[in-house]
Structure formats: C-alpha cells, structure tokens
Design a protein around this motif. Structure first.
Motif, PDB file in Angstrom:
ATOM      1  N   PHE A  56       0.859  -1.193   0.000  1.00 24.34           N
ATOM      2  CA  PHE A  56       0.000   0.000   0.000  1.00 24.34           C
ATOM      3  C   PHE A  56       0.888   1.233   0.000  1.00 24.34           C
ATOM      4  CE2 PHE A  56      -2.601  -3.333   1.813  1.00 24.34           C
ATOM      5  CZ  PHE A  56      -3.859  -3.105   1.268  1.00 24.34           C
ATOM      6  N   ARG A  57       0.412   2.264  -0.674  1.00 29.83           N
ATOM      7  CA  ARG A  57       1.129   3.532  -0.639  1.00 29.83           C
ATOM      8  C   ARG A  57       1.002   4.122   0.758  1.00 29.83           C
ATOM      9  NH1 ARG A  57       2.586   4.778  -5.771  1.00 29.83           N
ATOM     10  NH2 ARG A  57       1.371   3.777  -7.454  1.00 29.83           N
ATOM     11  N   GLN A  58       1.961   4.975   1.120  1.00 28.70           N
ATOM     12  CA  GLN A  58       2.008   5.515   2.479  1.00 28.70           C
ATOM     13  C   GLN A  58       0.711   6.252   2.810  1.00 28.70           C
ATOM     14  OE1 GLN A  58       5.337   8.047   3.217  1.00 28.70           O
ATOM     15  NE2 GLN A  58       4.973   8.151   5.421  1.00 28.70           N
ATOM     16  N   GLY A  59       0.089   5.823   3.917  1.00 29.05           N
ATOM     17  CA  GLY A  59      -1.134   6.451   4.391  1.00 29.05           C
ATOM     18  C   GLY A  59      -2.374   6.068   3.616  1.00 29.05           C
ATOM     19  N   LYS A  60      -2.248   5.194   2.588  1.00 22.55           N
ATOM     20  CA  LYS A  60      -3.387   4.823   1.758  1.00 22.55           C
ATOM     21  C   LYS A  60      -3.910   3.444   2.169  1.00 22.55           C
ATOM     22  CE  LYS A  60      -3.039   8.487  -0.853  1.00 22.55           C
ATOM     23  NZ  LYS A  60      -4.086   9.542  -0.835  1.00 22.55           N
ATOM     24  N   THR A  61      -5.220   3.224   1.908  1.00 22.95           N
ATOM     25  CA  THR A  61      -5.850   1.946   2.242  1.00 22.95           C
ATOM     26  C   THR A  61      -6.416   1.228   1.023  1.00 22.95           C
ATOM     27  OG1 THR A  61      -7.962   3.045   2.676  1.00 22.95           O
ATOM     28  CG2 THR A  61      -6.461   2.758   4.550  1.00 22.95           C
TER      29      THR A  61
ATOM     30  N   ILE B  59      -6.435  -0.716  -2.601  1.00 21.32           N
ATOM     31  CA  ILE B  59      -5.522  -1.603  -3.337  1.00 21.32           C
ATOM     32  C   ILE B  59      -5.178  -0.969  -4.677  1.00 21.32           C
ATOM     33  CG2 ILE B  59      -5.331  -3.832  -4.505  1.00 21.32           C
ATOM     34  CD1 ILE B  59      -6.956  -5.088  -2.366  1.00 21.32           C
ATOM     35  N   ASP B  60      -3.894  -0.865  -4.941  1.00 17.83           N
ATOM     36  CA  ASP B  60      -3.421  -0.350  -6.224  1.00 17.83           C
ATOM     37  C   ASP B  60      -2.669  -1.476  -6.927  1.00 17.83           C
ATOM     38  OD1 ASP B  60      -2.380   0.898  -8.394  1.00 17.83           O
ATOM     39  OD2 ASP B  60      -1.312   2.468  -7.279  1.00 17.83           O
ATOM     40  N   PRO B  61      -3.289  -2.129  -7.935  1.00 19.32           N
ATOM     41  CA  PRO B  61      -2.626  -3.254  -8.607  1.00 19.32           C
ATOM     42  C   PRO B  61      -1.296  -2.881  -9.244  1.00 19.32           C
ATOM     43  CG  PRO B  61      -4.970  -3.201  -9.165  1.00 19.32           C
ATOM     44  CD  PRO B  61      -4.656  -1.904  -8.454  1.00 19.32           C
ATOM     45  N   GLU B  62      -1.088  -1.572  -9.540  1.00 18.94           N
ATOM     46  CA  GLU B  62       0.139  -1.148 -10.201  1.00 18.94           C
ATOM     47  C   GLU B  62       1.270  -0.892  -9.224  1.00 18.94           C
ATOM     48  OE1 GLU B  62       0.219  -1.279 -13.411  1.00 18.94           O
ATOM     49  OE2 GLU B  62      -1.915  -1.776 -13.457  1.00 18.94           O
TER      50      GLU B  62
ATOM     51  N   SER C 184      -7.417  -3.850   5.621  1.00 19.50           N
ATOM     52  CA  SER C 184      -8.064  -5.163   5.721  1.00 19.50           C
ATOM     53  C   SER C 184      -9.435  -5.144   5.057  1.00 19.50           C
ATOM     54  CB  SER C 184      -8.177  -5.583   7.184  1.00 19.50           C
ATOM     55  OG  SER C 184      -8.798  -6.826   7.303  1.00 19.50           O
ATOM     56  N   ARG C 185     -10.229  -4.085   5.309  1.00 20.95           N
ATOM     57  CA  ARG C 185     -11.551  -3.980   4.682  1.00 20.95           C
ATOM     58  C   ARG C 185     -11.426  -3.837   3.171  1.00 20.95           C
ATOM     59  NH1 ARG C 185     -12.484  -0.702   9.230  1.00 20.95           N
ATOM     60  NH2 ARG C 185     -12.029   1.154   7.976  1.00 20.95           N
ATOM     61  N   SER C 186     -10.417  -3.097   2.747  1.00 20.69           N
ATOM     62  CA  SER C 186     -10.226  -2.896   1.313  1.00 20.69           C
ATOM     63  C   SER C 186      -9.938  -4.223   0.607  1.00 20.69           C
ATOM     64  CB  SER C 186      -9.078  -1.912   1.070  1.00 20.69           C
ATOM     65  OG  SER C 186      -8.833  -1.754  -0.310  1.00 20.69           O
ATOM     66  N   VAL C 187      -9.071  -5.037   1.214  1.00 22.35           N
ATOM     67  CA  VAL C 187      -8.742  -6.341   0.634  1.00 22.35           C
ATOM     68  C   VAL C 187      -9.975  -7.245   0.649  1.00 22.35           C
ATOM     69  CG1 VAL C 187      -7.338  -8.427   0.900  1.00 22.35           C
ATOM     70  CG2 VAL C 187      -6.303  -6.169   1.251  1.00 22.35           C
ATOM     71  N   THR C 188     -10.735  -7.190   1.767  1.00 18.96           N
ATOM     72  CA  THR C 188     -11.942  -8.025   1.882  1.00 18.96           C
ATOM     73  C   THR C 188     -12.954  -7.658   0.808  1.00 18.96           C
ATOM     74  OG1 THR C 188     -11.593  -8.244   4.271  1.00 18.96           O
ATOM     75  CG2 THR C 188     -13.791  -8.709   3.427  1.00 18.96           C
ATOM     76  N   ASP C 189     -13.201  -6.372   0.626  1.00 21.26           N
ATOM     77  CA  ASP C 189     -14.169  -5.938  -0.388  1.00 21.26           C
ATOM     78  C   ASP C 189     -13.718  -6.325  -1.795  1.00 21.26           C
ATOM     79  OD1 ASP C 189     -15.655  -4.857   1.647  1.00 21.26           O
ATOM     80  OD2 ASP C 189     -14.918  -2.807   1.367  1.00 21.26           O
ATOM     81  N   TYR C 190     -12.436  -6.175  -2.038  1.00 16.62           N
ATOM     82  CA  TYR C 190     -11.903  -6.466  -3.380  1.00 16.62           C
ATOM     83  C   TYR C 190     -12.145  -7.930  -3.747  1.00 16.62           C
ATOM     84  CZ  TYR C 190      -8.541  -6.632  -7.254  1.00 16.62           C
ATOM     85  OH  TYR C 190      -7.951  -6.795  -8.483  1.00 16.62           O
ATOM     86  N   PHE C 191     -11.836  -8.839  -2.827  1.00 15.01           N
ATOM     87  CA  PHE C 191     -11.949 -10.259  -3.155  1.00 15.01           C
ATOM     88  C   PHE C 191     -13.359 -10.799  -2.934  1.00 15.01           C
ATOM     89  CE2 PHE C 191      -7.345  -9.820  -2.697  1.00 15.01           C
ATOM     90  CZ  PHE C 191      -6.941 -10.415  -3.881  1.00 15.01           C
ATOM     91  N   SER C 192     -14.192 -10.109  -2.147  1.00 14.80           N
ATOM     92  CA  SER C 192     -15.609 -10.492  -2.069  1.00 14.80           C
ATOM     93  C   SER C 192     -16.260 -10.341  -3.429  1.00 14.80           C
ATOM     94  CB  SER C 192     -16.337  -9.628  -1.035  1.00 14.80           C
ATOM     95  OG  SER C 192     -15.879  -9.907   0.263  1.00 14.80           O
ATOM     96  N   GLN C 193     -15.958  -9.239  -4.095  1.00 14.74           N
ATOM     97  CA  GLN C 193     -16.498  -9.016  -5.431  1.00 14.74           C
ATOM     98  C   GLN C 193     -15.997 -10.080  -6.404  1.00 14.74           C
ATOM     99  OE1 GLN C 193     -18.813  -6.887  -6.496  1.00 14.74           O
ATOM    100  NE2 GLN C 193     -18.633  -7.835  -8.548  1.00 14.74           N
ATOM    101  N   TYR C 194     -14.709 -10.428  -6.277  1.00 17.22           N
ATOM    102  CA  TYR C 194     -14.142 -11.441  -7.175  1.00 17.22           C
ATOM    103  C   TYR C 194     -14.809 -12.793  -6.939  1.00 17.22           C
ATOM    104  CZ  TYR C 194     -10.968 -14.783  -9.248  1.00 17.22           C
ATOM    105  OH  TYR C 194     -10.458 -15.821  -9.985  1.00 17.22           O
ATOM    106  N   ILE C 195     -15.032 -13.177  -5.678  1.00 16.90           N
ATOM    107  CA  ILE C 195     -15.650 -14.469  -5.358  1.00 16.90           C
ATOM    108  C   ILE C 195     -17.063 -14.538  -5.920  1.00 16.90           C
ATOM    109  CG2 ILE C 195     -16.552 -15.864  -3.451  1.00 16.90           C
ATOM    110  CD1 ILE C 195     -14.061 -15.097  -1.858  1.00 16.90           C
TER     111      ILE C 195
END
Length: 657
Positions: free
Chosen positions: A349-354, A356-359, A411-422
């Motif tokens: 993660f970039r500093q202070g950011k929550t 997900i940046d795939p790049e 943690s919420r950001s990762v959860t939301d990202y992969f909930s959509q994928y699932i």
C-alpha cells in the motif's frame, strides 16, 4: 667367409619360411576343423564349497518320514555299477560336464563363474588370441571384458612398431632455431646493419614496429631470409603425417584397459584355462543367464581366424523375492470434517493509503496468486470453502492509533476487493454447471456454498519483527541485544518506537525489515463435502508397506529392510533373509504358520546357521507340502549342498525323499 655368411643367411631365411609355413598350416587346420574355445563350469567341489558354511556337516542325521518313523540319512554318493545312492564318508571332486548351473541371488546380485579353456592349437608365438565372453540377460546383451593371450613374437612386433613410431616422432624438429643459419645471419647483420649488430650485447627491447623504423626491414623478414625453407616444409610434412605413420608402424596397438586378462604366452606346450567370475545385479523377472564365447586370432598383419561362437552355458537364477507374499495392509485414519489452509501475501500500500493499487510494487503478481488459490478452492471436489479470514498487518513506525486505523482500512479494502471477485467467479461456475429438471418439471440447481469473508487487522506486527531480528545476518549481536532490551523494557509501543529511532541501526530496520511486516494473511476455512460429523474413522491402504513390497520385487533388499522393519511380518523376514540377517529372519519365521514357503525359508536359514538336522527336516516338510520345492532345492546353494551331502530327493517304490 662370404660363403659362410651366405649360408647363415640362407639358413635363417629357410627357418623363417619353415616357421611361417608351419603357423600358416596351423591356421588352415583351425579353419578346417572349425575349432573353438571351451566353455565349462568350475569343478563341482568348488561349487559345493561356495555354499557350505564354516561348520562341519555331520555324517548322519535322523528325520521323520511320512509315517512318523525315523529315517536315517547319511552322506551318500551314487554307485557307478548299480546307480544307487550309497553311504560314503568322502565325496570326491568331479568335473562338471553339464551345460547349466543353478545360482542363487543374494543381496540383489549373483556371481556367475565359468572356465574359459583355450586349446594349445590356438596359441602360437606370433599370434594374439582374443576371447570375448557375452552374457544374455533378458533382452540385453552384456559384453564382458575380453581375455587376450599374446605370443612372445607378436608382442615383440608390437613393441618394435612403437619403437619405429617413436623414432619418427623424435625426427620432428621442435626447436625452431634449428631452421635458421645463424652464422650467415649474424655475418650479414654485422656487415650490413652495424647499428643492429651493436644491439647484440644491449638489453634494450625493440618492438617489431621500432625495428622496422630503424632498419627498414622487419625482424621476421630478416630471419626468414636465412631460414632453411626446405627443412621447414619437410618438418611440417612430418607433423602432418604423424597419424598415418602411427597406423603404418603400430598396426596392432597394445590395449591395457577394458581387459579381464592380458597374458604373454611364452610357448604353446599346453592349453590355457582361465577361471572367469562376473557379478551382475539381478532384475525383476530374471530367471536365467546364458553365457557364450567367441573371438578371433590375429598375426602381426591381419586377422587369420574367427573363433566360432560356443554353445551357451546357462545359469538358472533363483531369487528369494519369489517368497514375497502379495498381501495388502491397511491403517486406520481419522478424517476431520473441517480443515484450514493458511497463506501469506505481500500486498503493498502507498504511504497512508488503504485502497488496493494493482500497479503498486508487486501487487499484480500477488493478487493473481490469491485469485488462483481461491479458484482452486471453489472448484475443489473434496472440500467446500466456508469462509476466509483476512488479517492485515502493519509496521511499527508512527503512532499506534494511526497504524490501527490504516491497517483496519487496508483489511476492509482487501476483503471488499476479493468479495467481489468471489461473487463474480461463483456466478460463472453456476452458469457453467447449468441446471437439471426433476420428475415434476421443476428446475433444480446445485446450490453454491455461501462464502463468508471476515476482516481483521494487527496494527503493529511486533511478533514477526522479533523473529526477523533474531534471524537477521546483518545486525550485530550487540545491536540485537539493544533491540531486545528496548522491546522488553517498554510495553508502550509508541515510546518503544521512539527509542528505536535513536539507535544507529534504525535505518536498517525501517528500510529492510519493516516492509516485510506489511502483509495480508488469508486463512481459508473448509469442510468436507457431504460430511456431517466432525470426525470419522476409516481404513486406508498402507502405501508405505506396498512400497516395501515393490522394493522386494525390484530386488532392492537393503531399502526394503529399512521400509519393512517396523512391520515384522513374513515379508520383512524375506528382506532379512535376502540381506543375510539370519537371526532376525529366524525370529520372525519361527512364529509364522508352517506353510511350504515358511518351511523352505527355514531350511535355508538352518543350513546357513549349521543346523543340518533342522534344515533337512524343514526342507522335506516343504517338499511334502508342495512338490515344486523338490527341483527348487537345487537352485539354492544352502539346500543344494544338503541334497548332495545326504542324497536327498531319492525316489523308489516305497519311499519318496
């Protein structure tokens, strides 16, 4: 005087012609008779001695007959007149004339012995006789090391060829100064280039370019002018002709490697017999090995005779692997309904950011790894994926409150990202699986398991940091001790971080170790499809035991012992027996049911241990239970020596064995 010299020369020439004619006639006779070398078994006494243990065998033993009466067996030999086996104190040695022999495999290998007999008709002073043994093993042909018998005059011719070639090589000039007429060259330089002549006693070094600038001629041109060109060209031709001259002089090179025997025969007054011994590794399905001999005879110029291939000598191989019992063993296994699979991923993660940046950093690769794992679990035919617990970890820099907020957001950001994928991937699976129509015309779809995602966070991952510091190879022990004191002394993580900032090694912690703490861990919770109870017990095939049996079949007895030792059953005894661990094998077989196989193996063991009474009794019992062991007894040396010593397996009208 001239007449005397002429007479001597004529006599010598006549003797050479007579000798050459004699050897030529001898070669012609070989061709006419189609003579071959002899292939035979060693003397029987040697064979028996191979199987006999160090103990002395008794003159008589008593065994039980079929009717329970005692039978007295004595050392016996066949009477030449009557053909009956009669008691005899001493067994005389006899030459084996049979074309086969029974050999026993031991420790995964077998040693085959045979005599190679070369008649004197094939031995001559100016000949070289080569005998090549071959073994036919299943579909393969094993070319054994040849036997070479070299006559004295033949070897003298070989050595003379090497001597002539050495002289030729010595005639090649290697000192290039010998090609130059140094006297004329120096005289020319002294008269015409005095400046150069002055350098004769000077150590000054001149490069070729300087030399040409001063004297208007290159040093190479000056030397070439006084070089014997014809001598150089002749020397080059000699170098180029080395291989041709070797072939001319050394027509029959002396071979020193890859030979079983290379003997110089001084005369031809008798035959030559060589006792050949070859150890081979056995293979599955190996039942017999055939041995044949062939070869050739050469004089100093050419091959003069091809030795015909002999009739095969056959060795029948017996293996203890034939006693392997094809049994299966099962073991009890407890199966849990629930299972877990944990995996750590380095999502940056970039500093202070929550978000997900795939790049950012290596996020693309890590995200693809997570997706691959999720797909594999959702498509699994054994387990259903119930839930995924996602835990985001942070590093200690900054205040704890800020780290707590950031790690929770990540943690919420990762959860939301992969909930959509699932959800998306599960819908595609449902569409792919389609639907069915029941007997009432209703659409029936297989219900997908609802996968729950739970997010957690650890704001500052001190536990992993402690592990990283202890294992680090850059930090000194003094720096590690300072770190440990600060961490253990102050429970307030903010003050602890401030104290670490004042240490000279903090930059290393921040740059090298802290980034390794910013990870996301996935804990996958699963359950077995269709299983209701938390645990069930089942029996499964013991694959370790099956591997041990396969090792026995493959004749890898040493590894088989290692694998089968804990099972302590009849197959373990077979492995012990093959490795000559006799007491260990006996301790197992004595408690097994006395089947024909067990009795036969006991007969081998008792024979090895010197208990002829028990050995003969066990062998005869095995033969009564299974008559196939009557001929088998001749295959194993431990039993064969008993048969020969006590005249077993005699048949008459009233009694068998």
């Amino acid at each position: 005087m001239k007449k005397l010299i002429g007479y001597v020369l004529a006599l010598a020439l006549g003797m050479c012609m007579f000798y050459a004619c004699g050897t030529s006639r001898k070669a012609t006779m070989l061709k006419q008779r189609q003579e071959s070398v002899g292939l035979a078994l060693p003397k029987e006494s040697e064979f028996v001695q191979e199987a006999v243990s160090a103990h002395k065998r008794p003159d008589r033993i008593v065994v039980k007959g079929d009717d329970g009466e005692d039978l007295i067996l004595m050392k016996a030999i066949k009477d030449d007149e009557t053909g009956e086996m009669v008691a005899n104190e001493v067994l005389e040695a006899a030459v084996v004339t049979a074309r086969f022999r029974n050999k026993a495999e031991r420790n995964g290998q077998v040693t085959l012995e045979f005599d190679v007999h070369v008649p004197k008709s094939m031995i001559e002073s100016n000949w070289q006789t080569t005998v090549r043994p071959e073994m036919y093993i299943l579909e393969d042909t094993l070319h054994l090391e040849p036997i070479v018998l070299t006559g004295e005059k033949y070897r003298e011719q070989q050595l003379k060829g090497y001597e002539l070639y050495d002289r030729y090589v010595e005639s090649i000039i290697t000192d290039t100064t010998r090609f130059v007429n140094r006297f004329l060259l120096e005289q020319f330089i002294q008269r015409n280039i005095p400046d150069l002549w002055a350098l004769k006693t000077d150590s000054t070094f001149l490069t070729p370019q300087q030399f040409e600038t001063i004297f208007s001629v290159t040093d190479r041109q000056a030397v070439d002018h006084y070089t014997y060109g014809m001598r150089v060209r002749r020397n080059r031709r000699r170098i180029g002709n080395k291989d041709a001259m070797y072939a001319k002089y050394v027509k029959n090179p002396i071979v020193t490697e890859g030979l079983r025997l290379d003997s110089i025969v001084n005369n031809s007054n008798g035959d030559v017999t060589y006792c050949y011994s070859q150890t081979i590794k056995t293979r599955p399905e190996l039942r017999k090995v055939d041995v044949v001999l062939s070869g050739d005879i050469r004089d100093a110029v050419k091959q003069i005779y091809t030795i015909p291939t002999t009739d095969p000598l056959t060795f029948y191989i017996s293996s203890l692997a034939s006693f392997v019992q094809p049994r299966e063993r099962y073991m009890t296994k407890v199966i849990e309904r629930r299972a877990e699979a944990n995996q750590t991923y380095n999502i940056g993660f970039r500093q202070g950011k929550t978000d997900i940046d795939p790049e950012f950093m290596d996020n693309t690769r890590e995200i693809n790894r997570i997706k691959d794992n999720l797909r594999a679990l959702m498509e699994n035919k054994v387990f259903d994926l119930d839930s995924v617990v996602i835990v985001a970890h942070g590093s200690p820099e900054g205040s704890y409150a800020v780290n707590e907020r950031i790690s929770a957001g990540r943690s919420r950001s990762v959860t939301d990202y992969f909930s959509q994928y699932i959800r998306t991937y599960r819908d595609s699976l449902d569409a792919e699986n389609g639907f069915q129509i029941d007997e009432f015309g209703n659409v029936v779809r297989e219900e997908s398991v609802n996968i729950r995602l739970v997010s957690h966070s650890i704001p500052e991952n001190w536990d992993d940091l402690n592990i990283f510091v202890d294992a680090d190879e850059v930090l000194t022990e003094s720096q590690k001790d300072s770190y440990r004191k600060i961490v253990s002394r102050d429970r307030n993580v903010d003050r602890r971080d401030n104290q670490l900032r004042r240490q000279e090694f903090y930059g290393y912690l921040s740059d090298s170790l802290y980034p390794r703490l910013r990870t996301v861990k996935f804990n996958f919770h699963l359950h077995r499809k269709g299983m209701v109870k938390d645990t069930i017990q089942t029996t499964v095939l013991d694959t370790t035991y099956q591997r041990g049996l396969q090792l026995l079949h493959d004749r890898d007895f040493e590894k088989a012992v290692e694998v089968l030792r804990p099972y302590n059953d009849i197959n373990t005894a077979v492995a012990y027996l093959a490795m000559d661990y006799n007491q260990s094998a006996l301790s197992i077989l004595q408690h097994e049911e006395r089947t024909a196989d067990v009795n036969y193996m006991l007969a081998i063991l008792y024979s090895r241990l010197g208990d002829d009474q028990s050995a003969v009794d066990s062998y005869l019992q095995a033969c009564r239970q299974d008559p196939a062991f009557v001929p088998r007894g001749n295959l194993d040396p431990e039993i064969s020596v008993l048969i020969r010593t006590y005249g077993l397996n005699r048949f008459d009208d009233e009694e068998e064995f």
